[in-house]
Design a protein around this motif. Structure first.
Motif, PDB file in Angstrom:
ATOM      1  N   ALA A  51      46.066  32.590  42.252  1.00 34.83           N
ATOM      2  CA  ALA A  51      46.186  31.179  42.623  1.00 34.83           C
ATOM      3  C   ALA A  51      47.644  30.778  42.754  1.00 34.83           C
ATOM      4  O   ALA A  51      48.031  30.114  43.726  1.00 34.83           O
ATOM      5  N   LEU A  52      48.492  31.212  41.797  1.00 37.39           N
ATOM      6  CA  LEU A  52      49.896  30.804  41.841  1.00 37.39           C
ATOM      7  C   LEU A  52      50.627  31.475  43.005  1.00 37.39           C
ATOM      8  O   LEU A  52      51.505  30.864  43.630  1.00 37.39           O
ATOM      9  N   PHE A 104      50.235  41.612  41.331  1.00 32.78           N
ATOM     10  CA  PHE A 104      49.417  41.801  40.132  1.00 32.78           C
ATOM     11  C   PHE A 104      49.429  43.266  39.707  1.00 32.78           C
ATOM     12  O   PHE A 104      49.575  43.581  38.523  1.00 32.78           O
ATOM     13  N   PHE A 105      49.286  44.187  40.661  1.00 31.98           N
ATOM     14  CA  PHE A 105      49.154  45.591  40.303  1.00 31.98           C
ATOM     15  C   PHE A 105      50.482  46.262  39.967  1.00 31.98           C
ATOM     16  O   PHE A 105      50.523  47.165  39.151  1.00 31.98           O
ATOM     17  N   VAL A 125      48.846  33.922  32.299  1.00 35.59           N
ATOM     18  CA  VAL A 125      47.663  33.696  33.118  1.00 35.59           C
ATOM     19  C   VAL A 125      46.977  35.013  33.455  1.00 35.59           C
ATOM     20  O   VAL A 125      47.588  36.076  33.430  1.00 35.59           O
ATOM     21  N   ASP A 126      45.682  34.924  33.746  1.00 31.69           N
ATOM     22  CA  ASP A 126      44.908  36.098  34.124  1.00 31.69           C
ATOM     23  C   ASP A 126      44.970  36.317  35.634  1.00 31.69           C
ATOM     24  O   ASP A 126      45.763  35.679  36.334  1.00 31.69           O
ATOM     25  N   ILE A 127      44.137  37.211  36.162  1.00 30.96           N
ATOM     26  CA  ILE A 127      44.215  37.542  37.592  1.00 30.96           C
ATOM     27  C   ILE A 127      43.933  36.320  38.459  1.00 30.96           C
ATOM     28  O   ILE A 127      44.536  36.155  39.528  1.00 30.96           O
ATOM     29  N   VAL A 128      43.048  35.438  37.999  1.00 30.33           N
ATOM     30  CA  VAL A 128      42.784  34.217  38.759  1.00 30.33           C
ATOM     31  C   VAL A 128      44.055  33.380  38.880  1.00 30.33           C
ATOM     32  O   VAL A 128      44.407  32.905  39.961  1.00 30.33           O
ATOM     33  N   GLY A 129      44.766  33.241  37.759  1.00 30.44           N
ATOM     34  CA  GLY A 129      45.990  32.454  37.771  1.00 30.44           C
ATOM     35  C   GLY A 129      47.073  33.084  38.628  1.00 30.44           C
ATOM     36  O   GLY A 129      47.790  32.390  39.358  1.00 30.44           O
ATOM     37  N   ILE A 130      47.187  34.413  38.552  1.00 27.96           N
ATOM     38  CA  ILE A 130      48.229  35.096  39.341  1.00 27.96           C
ATOM     39  C   ILE A 130      47.950  34.934  40.829  1.00 27.96           C
ATOM     40  O   ILE A 130      48.835  34.608  41.624  1.00 27.96           O
ATOM     41  N   VAL A 140      53.485  36.137  36.446  1.00 29.06           N
ATOM     42  CA  VAL A 140      53.368  37.226  35.475  1.00 29.06           C
ATOM     43  C   VAL A 140      54.501  37.152  34.458  1.00 29.06           C
ATOM     44  O   VAL A 140      54.292  37.314  33.254  1.00 29.06           O
TER      45      VAL A 140
END
Lengths: 212, 212, 212
Positions: free
Chosen positions: B39-40, B81-82, B32-37, B27
């Protein structure tokens, strides 16, 4: 001295040369500390073989079972760390040693893949991966487009050397002759490429851009 | 509570901490979007163990057979993420949890490598790879030179902790004592390194540049 | 024509489309030579399946045992190399073929993981990894943040398609129906995402930045 001993000596020389080369590249192009220099030297030296061994099912990879590999890789990287102030002195001999490593890895990688039952085409590919894989991982980590993909003749001699080795094995020429021929041709193409600065062809689009 | 339960709880805590840390890094440093967050975060938490398991032949890797790993890794990344608007609140506790993860992964990684028959030196190396591998892959994906290679003490405490564990196993000290000692020393060095901002040494060339 | 033949034809079509797409990306975004274009095309086409096969213990990976894979991947990349002056002509059909590849790989990847004894959740994950893994490695090598992590709907349709396939297998619906449904839904979501430019959600922090 037995032929197998010569092959082993060359293999270990290749590990050492790749480690020195990888560590020098790390010093020259990045701001990594001793951990990074050691890691990048070891990865350059052993990365290609580890990928090959994982793909053919030779687990644990030779890098983790043959103590000479890790010792020589770490030793080569450590030497590069300490003498990193004077890389130019050694520049030419490193390039030659690197070409030795390229040739030996391409040939031994292809032979090991054949020994584990792979077909000719994937064996040639894995020979080349053994030879160029470690340097590719190093370049990705230090955020360079892998040099094997951009300039000079590096993957092509590895593929040719591996192909000669595999072809010789297919027509039942004794393994040693094929390996020697493959490694010699790979080394020769690589050195000629360096000497005359030959590059692999680029795409039509790229060639047009250059003309404009 | 049994010793094995404590080890397992710490291991899962490490997975969770690494996932949160990896997702926060994603972040903070990328778009990156939620998929990237997700995945990482998952890659940071599980990547090192997957590399170790592939190299020792523990296939499928524990990350794919123990449902707690994937659940905790995805959960940690999702939480990050949140709450990613307020990362500073949690910054210090994340660093401590990350040091716990580092220590536990180094020790358990080395022990697993020994259990699969690897020699001491590669077992120590794979312990450290377990501890730092996930973060290294994360940094490569987000186009940073891996932080483990550039600053602070991160790989060195992992290597020391793994070495203590392996040495204890070699001289037949019961696995638990060695593991506790290895993890404790790793944690201590890491926290001291953070507190006093200690860096690993850099190359001669780099030191000269700094002086100029 | 038998159902298995259709599945195989689609699988090979996916390999070809991914290779063309990967090679075009290499030409458009980098200055790599023919070695790089071929390597990036082949890696895009076969990388995801190789990761899956290593993780489930299907060694050597299908990419090295099924000669069609390597041939079609290298052929697709080579075609892209020669026609790289006119990529726009083919742009739309490539996107559609790429969506076919995504759908087929997600479904066949999940099915293979189930066949090798993995649990539902990791099988779904490995289905998605099969579909997006090759492109991710390509993007890392050419120093882009993987596009699967930044924009559009790419991993999400793959996960949905894999989940439908796995769910159908769990409730004993014949493999073919589940696979067809999974691939169709994945393809549909992907094409809708492309048509209406739908992105996956981003973090709170990123959304705040955009508002400011």
């Amino acid at each position: 001295m037995h032929v197998a001993d010569v092959a082993r000596a060359l293999d270990l020389l290749g590990v050492f040369a790749f480690a020195v080369n990888g560590a020098f590249t790390a010093v020259a192009k990045t701001r990594v500390d001793i951990v990074g220099i050691l890691a990048l030297g070891v990865i350059t030296a052993l990365g290609g073989g580890i990928i090959r061994d994982l793909c053919i099912g030779a687990v644990p990879p030779a890098a983790f079972t043959d103590p000479y590999y890790l010792t020589l890789a770490a030793g080569g990287a450590l030497i590069a760390f300490f003498v990193s102030g004077v890389p130019r002195l050694l520049h030419h001999s490193i390039l030659v040693l690197d070409a030795v490593g390229l040739s030996v890895f391409a040939v031994s990688g292809a032979q090991k893949a054949l020994a584990f039952g792979l077909d000719p085409a994937p064996a040639i590919l894995l020979g080349a991966v053994t030879a160029v894989g470690g340097g590719t991982i190093r370049d990705v980590i230090i955020r360079e487009i892998p040099s094997v993909m951009t300039s000079g003749l590096y993957a092509i001699p590895a593929l040719v050397g591996a192909a000669i080795t595999v072809a010789a094995a297919q027509i039942a020429i004794p393994g040693v002759s094929g390996a020697v021929a493959g490694a010699a041709v790979c080394f020769l193409i690589r050195m000629l490429g360096l000497r005359f600065k030959i590059d692999a062809p680029t795409s039509l689009r790229r060639r047009r851009e250059r003309r404009d």
